[in-house]
Write a protein that holds these residues in place. Structure first.
Motif, PDB file in Angstrom:
ATOM      1  N   GLN A  84      -9.437   1.576   8.900  1.00 38.44           N
ATOM      2  CA  GLN A  84      -9.391   1.669   7.325  1.00 38.44           C
ATOM      3  C   GLN A  84     -10.502   1.396   6.393  1.00 38.44           C
ATOM      4  O   GLN A  84     -10.984   1.822   5.469  1.00 38.44           O
ATOM      5  CB  GLN A  84      -7.999   0.947   6.740  1.00 38.44           C
ATOM      6  CG  GLN A  84      -7.926  -0.276   6.885  1.00 38.44           C
ATOM      7  CD  GLN A  84      -7.466  -0.753   8.365  1.00 38.44           C
ATOM      8  OE1 GLN A  84      -7.326   0.076   9.168  1.00 38.44           O
ATOM      9  NE2 GLN A  84      -7.160  -2.040   8.544  1.00 38.44           N
ATOM     10  N   VAL A 123     -10.156   2.425   2.418  1.00 40.58           N
ATOM     11  CA  VAL A 123      -8.678   2.056   2.193  1.00 40.58           C
ATOM     12  C   VAL A 123      -8.585   0.281   2.370  1.00 40.58           C
ATOM     13  O   VAL A 123      -9.206  -0.197   3.430  1.00 40.58           O
ATOM     14  CB  VAL A 123      -7.770   2.732   3.048  1.00 40.58           C
ATOM     15  CG1 VAL A 123      -6.276   2.351   3.126  1.00 40.58           C
ATOM     16  CG2 VAL A 123      -8.072   4.361   2.827  1.00 40.58           C
ATOM     17  N   LEU A 169       0.796  -1.051   0.020  1.00 36.59           N
ATOM     18  CA  LEU A 169      -0.107   0.093  -0.081  1.00 36.59           C
ATOM     19  C   LEU A 169       0.956   1.150   0.051  1.00 36.59           C
ATOM     20  O   LEU A 169       1.919   1.434   0.464  1.00 36.59           O
ATOM     21  CB  LEU A 169      -0.863   0.116   1.162  1.00 36.59           C
ATOM     22  CG  LEU A 169      -2.042  -1.155   1.279  1.00 36.59           C
ATOM     23  CD1 LEU A 169      -2.819  -0.884   2.649  1.00 36.59           C
ATOM     24  CD2 LEU A 169      -2.730  -0.986   0.139  1.00 36.59           C
ATOM     25  N   ASN A 177      -3.956   2.586   7.996  1.00 37.50           N
ATOM     26  CA  ASN A 177      -4.046   1.273   8.894  1.00 37.50           C
ATOM     27  C   ASN A 177      -3.805   1.435  10.361  1.00 37.50           C
ATOM     28  O   ASN A 177      -4.470   0.532  11.002  1.00 37.50           O
ATOM     29  CB  ASN A 177      -3.186   0.214   7.987  1.00 37.50           C
ATOM     30  CG  ASN A 177      -3.970  -0.391   6.697  1.00 37.50           C
ATOM     31  OD1 ASN A 177      -4.347  -1.574   7.000  1.00 37.50           O
ATOM     32  ND2 ASN A 177      -4.350   0.235   5.937  1.00 37.50           N
ATOM     33  N   ASP A 237      -1.767   5.251   3.427  1.00 32.37           N
ATOM     34  CA  ASP A 237      -2.708   4.143   3.406  1.00 32.37           C
ATOM     35  C   ASP A 237      -2.225   3.219   4.701  1.00 32.37           C
ATOM     36  O   ASP A 237      -3.012   2.762   5.396  1.00 32.37           O
ATOM     37  CB  ASP A 237      -2.960   3.257   2.103  1.00 32.37           C
ATOM     38  CG  ASP A 237      -3.786   4.133   1.248  1.00 32.37           C
ATOM     39  OD1 ASP A 237      -4.328   5.069   1.513  1.00 32.37           O
ATOM     40  OD2 ASP A 237      -3.788   3.817   0.077  1.00 32.37           O
TER      41      ASP A 237
END
Length: 374
Positions: free
Chosen positions: A149, A154, A136, A144, A140
């Motif tokens: 997310q 995401v 990712l 997380n 992102d």
């Protein structure tokens, strides 16, 4: 220890009295580790992805490399459903008599320290050894770290994190009951209301309601709650009804998951495994497995969460690098053993110390809030 009794039909149903304090349920620690290992075996050698020609994990269909292992591993995904049932049981047990603040703190320190490490560890492995999973973007990965997310559209650093989103929604719903104080009646009412909403949500077709009700996982958590009420108060027809309905709804969800996601196992075998597990949980709820003890089981339970968080993306990447170096069966055993050792290290030197720091910080913040007011 008080035995389990059924309320006679000729008498009005009364709220059962709580049984005496029981010993630690060591068997649950063992079941949790079994479920984690079953899921890991599935991810290493039983997924549809690993059985495709030219797949990046094994290079060829895993069913050709080790057909017997594949047949067993193809059912390992049911370990997630096992996790959800155990979670419903354990959350209800650990939150009984606690305030919402205590519930919140306990969930944060239980979930986040190991999770933060898992996100960073997996990101590092995928950066160092590309080719199996797509890494990712940095923004992102940072998102997380919130564990939120999925609510922001995401992707997950590791695919297994989708279950944490289901767990978080369960915690938020159950927090409402905790705020009022856990009692037999309130937990039963919660099970009935949540179950009814989860049953109707697919028909209503209202996305926000589906997000809250989580119809794909609700009945597993509900089964765990009913089983804990059996454990604490004894069996009655109402709790058996909730558990029976959970099984009926669960077997339907199992079939849907096989048809739409897994595609490698049969419905009969998966339902048989799930049914046997529920029967084991009934035995636990009735006190028949209180004799299962051992400090090693406590350690086994402690390894479960870090193992689950780290095994999939990083483990399949390791298999990709070493698949030509040793026998496939030996490789799986070596990778599992390696992640168990790593999980112990994470629990001992990351999870426990960081959980203490976070707990003290949160308790200090709540105490300050009480002094400042407003």
């Amino acid at each position: 220890m008080t035995g389990l009794t059924f309320t006679p039909r000729s008498q009005p149903l009364a709220v059962p009295a709580a049984v005496g304090r029981r010993p630690r349920l060591y068997v649950l620690d063992g079941l949790r580790l079994f479920a984690a290992l079953f899921v890991a075996l599935h991810h290493f050698a039983g997924t549809a992805r690993a059985d495709r020609p030219g797949n990046p994990i094994w290079g060829r269909p895993v069913s050709e490399i080790m057909p017997s292992v594949f047949r067993v591993a193809s059912y390992g995904w049911i370990g997630v459903e096992i996790f959800f049932v155990i979670s419903g049981f354990v959350i209800c047990m650990s939150c009984w008599g606690r305030s919402p603040r205590e519930f919140f703190v306990s969930r944060v320190i239980r979930l986040y320290p190991a999770y933060w490490f898992g996100v960073l560890f997996t990101t590092g492995v995928l950066a160092a050894f590309p080719g199996v999973w797509e890494r990712l973007a940095a923004r992102d990965v940072l998102l997380n770290l919130t564990m939120l997310q999925s609510g922001s559209g995401v992707g997950n650093v590791d695919g297994v994190y989708w279950t944490l989103w289901a767990e978080l929604r369960f915690y938020l719903l159950f927090l409402v009951v905790v705020a009022f104080g856990l009692t037999y009646r309130r937990v039963v009412l919660f099970c009935c209301v949540w179950g009814a909403v989860a049953m109707l949500t697919p028909v209503v077709g209202f996305p926000p309601l589906r997000l809250i009700a989580n119809p794909d996982g609700a009945w597993y958590f509900i089964a765990g709650l009913a089983l804990y009420l059996m454990y604490r108060f004894g069996q009655d027809l109402l709790l058996w009804g909730i558990l029976g309905l959970s099984w009926l709804m669960g077997q339907k969800e199992i079939g849907t998951r096989i048809d739409t996601v897994e595609g490698v196992s049969g419905w009969r075998g998966a339902v048989l495994i799930f049914t046997v597990f529920l029967l084991v949980m009934v035995a636990i709820a009735s006190g028949k497995l209180d004799w299962v003890r051992g400090k090693w089981l406590v350690t086994a339970g402690a390894l479960t969460y870090p193992l689950y968080l780290m095994h999939y993306a990083a483990g399949t990447t390791v298999i990709n690098r070493l698949r030509s170096e040793m026998d496939a069966r030996v490789l799986i055993l070596v990778v599992l053993a390696g992640f168990l050792v790593l999980s112990y290290g994470v629990h001992r030197w990351v999870e426990r110390p960081l959980a203490g720091v976070v707990k003290r910080g949160l308790e200090s913040a709540f105490a300050r809030q009480g002094r400042v007011g407003g």
